[in-house]
Design a protein around this motif. Structure first.
Motif, PDB file in Angstrom:
ATOM      1  N   LEU A 286     -23.076  19.841  66.311  1.00  0.00           N
ATOM      2  CA  LEU A 286     -24.236  20.122  65.484  1.00  0.00           C
ATOM      3  C   LEU A 286     -24.499  18.968  64.594  1.00  0.00           C
ATOM      4  O   LEU A 286     -26.138  19.030  64.259  1.00  0.00           O
ATOM      5  N   ILE A 287     -23.549  17.846  64.093  1.00  0.00           N
ATOM      6  CA  ILE A 287     -24.379  17.088  63.250  1.00  0.00           C
ATOM      7  C   ILE A 287     -25.200  15.865  64.379  1.00  0.00           C
ATOM      8  O   ILE A 287     -26.330  15.881  63.490  1.00  0.00           O
ATOM      9  N   LYS A 288     -25.212  15.802  65.254  1.00  0.00           N
ATOM     10  CA  LYS A 288     -25.266  14.739  66.396  1.00  0.00           C
ATOM     11  C   LYS A 288     -26.577  15.210  66.327  1.00  0.00           C
ATOM     12  O   LYS A 288     -28.231  14.746  66.294  1.00  0.00           O
ATOM     13  N   LYS A 289     -26.615  17.153  66.983  1.00  0.00           N
ATOM     14  CA  LYS A 289     -28.488  17.925  67.373  1.00  0.00           C
ATOM     15  C   LYS A 289     -29.469  17.954  65.897  1.00  0.00           C
ATOM     16  O   LYS A 289     -30.640  17.328  65.786  1.00  0.00           O
ATOM     17  N   PHE A 290     -28.521  16.950  64.638  1.00  0.00           N
ATOM     18  CA  PHE A 290     -29.512  17.777  63.249  1.00  0.00           C
ATOM     19  C   PHE A 290     -29.925  16.268  62.928  1.00  0.00           C
ATOM     20  O   PHE A 290     -31.390  15.995  62.703  1.00  0.00           O
ATOM     21  N   VAL A 291     -28.942  15.526  63.526  1.00  0.00           N
ATOM     22  CA  VAL A 291     -29.405  13.839  63.232  1.00  0.00           C
ATOM     23  C   VAL A 291     -30.982  13.900  64.682  1.00  0.00           C
ATOM     24  O   VAL A 291     -31.730  13.400  64.067  1.00  0.00           O
TER      25      VAL A 291
ATOM     26  N   ALA B 290     -30.041  14.814  55.364  1.00  0.00           N
ATOM     27  CA  ALA B 290     -29.516  15.201  54.526  1.00  0.00           C
ATOM     28  C   ALA B 290     -29.791  14.284  53.013  1.00  0.00           C
ATOM     29  O   ALA B 290     -29.269  13.026  52.564  1.00  0.00           O
ATOM     30  N   ASP B 291     -29.868  15.320  51.754  1.00  0.00           N
ATOM     31  CA  ASP B 291     -29.738  14.529  50.338  1.00  0.00           C
ATOM     32  C   ASP B 291     -28.863  14.986  49.426  1.00  0.00           C
ATOM     33  O   ASP B 291     -28.350  15.891  48.795  1.00  0.00           O
ATOM     34  N   VAL B 292     -27.868  13.675  49.922  1.00  0.00           N
ATOM     35  CA  VAL B 292     -26.317  14.279  49.987  1.00  0.00           C
ATOM     36  C   VAL B 292     -26.319  14.188  48.124  1.00  0.00           C
ATOM     37  O   VAL B 292     -25.925  14.572  47.454  1.00  0.00           O
ATOM     38  N   LYS B 293     -27.085  13.814  47.088  1.00  0.00           N
ATOM     39  CA  LYS B 293     -27.028  13.483  45.839  1.00  0.00           C
ATOM     40  C   LYS B 293     -27.510  14.974  45.541  1.00  0.00           C
ATOM     41  O   LYS B 293     -27.329  15.674  44.936  1.00  0.00           O
ATOM     42  N   LYS B 294     -28.425  15.456  45.931  1.00  0.00           N
ATOM     43  CA  LYS B 294     -29.062  17.116  45.896  1.00  0.00           C
ATOM     44  C   LYS B 294     -27.868  18.585  46.320  1.00  0.00           C
ATOM     45  O   LYS B 294     -28.129  19.249  45.508  1.00  0.00           O
ATOM     46  N   TRP B 295     -27.600  17.868  47.656  1.00  0.00           N
ATOM     47  CA  TRP B 295     -26.375  18.610  47.942  1.00  0.00           C
ATOM     48  C   TRP B 295     -25.261  18.893  46.843  1.00  0.00           C
ATOM     49  O   TRP B 295     -24.823  19.538  46.412  1.00  0.00           O
ATOM     50  N   ALA B 296     -24.639  17.309  46.218  1.00  0.00           N
ATOM     51  CA  ALA B 296     -24.025  17.104  45.597  1.00  0.00           C
ATOM     52  C   ALA B 296     -23.883  17.577  43.947  1.00  0.00           C
ATOM     53  O   ALA B 296     -23.067  18.889  43.971  1.00  0.00           O
ATOM     54  N   ALA B 297     -25.382  18.212  43.541  1.00  0.00           N
ATOM     55  CA  ALA B 297     -25.611  18.743  42.334  1.00  0.00           C
ATOM     56  C   ALA B 297     -25.828  20.693  42.486  1.00  0.00           C
ATOM     57  O   ALA B 297     -24.850  20.684  41.002  1.00  0.00           O
ATOM     58  N   ALA B 298     -26.005  20.804  44.036  1.00  0.00           N
ATOM     59  CA  ALA B 298     -26.159  22.236  43.969  1.00  0.00           C
ATOM     60  C   ALA B 298     -24.755  22.701  43.892  1.00  0.00           C
ATOM     61  O   ALA B 298     -23.750  23.578  43.354  1.00  0.00           O
ATOM     62  N   ALA B 299     -24.006  21.617  44.748  1.00  0.00           N
ATOM     63  CA  ALA B 299     -22.229  22.420  44.901  1.00  0.00           C
ATOM     64  C   ALA B 299     -21.690  22.420  43.196  1.00  0.00           C
ATOM     65  O   ALA B 299     -21.382  23.458  43.210  1.00  0.00           O
ATOM     66  N   GLU B 300     -21.988  21.292  42.545  1.00  0.00           N
ATOM     67  CA  GLU B 300     -21.199  20.935  40.866  1.00  0.00           C
ATOM     68  C   GLU B 300     -22.176  22.273  40.232  1.00  0.00           C
ATOM     69  O   GLU B 300     -21.194  23.183  40.079  1.00  0.00           O
ATOM     70  N   LEU B 301     -23.782  22.602  40.416  1.00  0.00           N
ATOM     71  CA  LEU B 301     -23.773  23.946  39.701  1.00  0.00           C
ATOM     72  C   LEU B 301     -22.895  25.194  40.355  1.00  0.00           C
ATOM     73  O   LEU B 301     -23.005  26.161  39.636  1.00  0.00           O
ATOM     74  N   THR B 302     -22.865  25.376  41.010  1.00  0.00           N
ATOM     75  CA  THR B 302     -21.880  26.702  42.121  1.00  0.00           C
ATOM     76  C   THR B 302     -21.384  27.035  41.346  1.00  0.00           C
ATOM     77  O   THR B 302     -21.143  27.751  41.076  1.00  0.00           O
ATOM     78  N   SER B 303     -20.311  25.831  41.641  1.00  0.00           N
ATOM     79  CA  SER B 303     -18.618  26.091  40.711  1.00  0.00           C
ATOM     80  C   SER B 303     -19.060  26.403  39.621  1.00  0.00           C
ATOM     81  O   SER B 303     -18.212  27.322  38.987  1.00  0.00           O
ATOM     82  N   TYR B 304     -19.616  26.271  38.546  1.00  0.00           N
ATOM     83  CA  TYR B 304     -19.865  26.380  37.519  1.00  0.00           C
ATOM     84  C   TYR B 304     -20.351  27.530  37.307  1.00  0.00           C
ATOM     85  O   TYR B 304     -19.732  28.508  36.201  1.00  0.00           O
ATOM     86  N   ARG B 305     -21.585  28.507  37.359  1.00  0.00           N
ATOM     87  CA  ARG B 305     -21.214  29.579  38.430  1.00  0.00           C
ATOM     88  C   ARG B 305     -20.890  30.459  38.415  1.00  0.00           C
ATOM     89  O   ARG B 305     -20.805  31.787  38.294  1.00  0.00           O
ATOM     90  N   VAL B 306     -20.293  29.992  39.620  1.00  0.00           N
ATOM     91  CA  VAL B 306     -19.058  30.503  40.156  1.00  0.00           C
ATOM     92  C   VAL B 306     -18.067  31.011  38.617  1.00  0.00           C
ATOM     93  O   VAL B 306     -16.950  32.027  38.231  1.00  0.00           O
TER      94      VAL B 306
END
Length: 95
Positions: free
Chosen positions: A12-17, A23-39
């Motif tokens: 799946l990663i190969k097909k994606f690339v 992938a914007d890893v910083k944006k993903w990490a920030a979204a994951a962090e905010l999600t944890s606070y929301r939970v």
């Protein structure tokens, strides 16, 4: 992970690339962090407690979000329809 799952993930990663995906890893990490606070807010049900826990964090590695911004995001979430809908879905009564 089982070997079959790793092979599937690699495929799946190969097909994606190959499709030009990026992938914007910083944006993903920030979204994951905010999600944890929301939970956390969702489960404790108390904005003051959730904000206190966030404000007491000391030098979280890799966090791109300031404690002030984390609290601001939690306040905005706490008054959103998404928050009330999530509480209904997990069986928590509001009010």
């Amino acid at each position: 992970l089982p070997r079959a799952s790793l092979d599937q993930l690699n495929s799946l990663i190969k097909k994606f690339v190959e499709a030009g995906g990026a992938a914007d890893v910083k944006k993903w990490a920030a979204a994951a962090e905010l999600t944890s606070y929301r939970v956390g807010l969702l489960l404790c049900g108390d904005l003051t407690t959730a904000a206190l826990m966030v404000s007491q964090e000391q030098g979280q590695l890799g966090s791109a979000i300031s404690p002030k911004d984390k609290i601001k995001e939690m306040v905005l979430y706490s008054i959103s329809e998404d928050y009330f809908e999530a509480r209904r879905h997990v069986g928590l009564r509001i009010g």
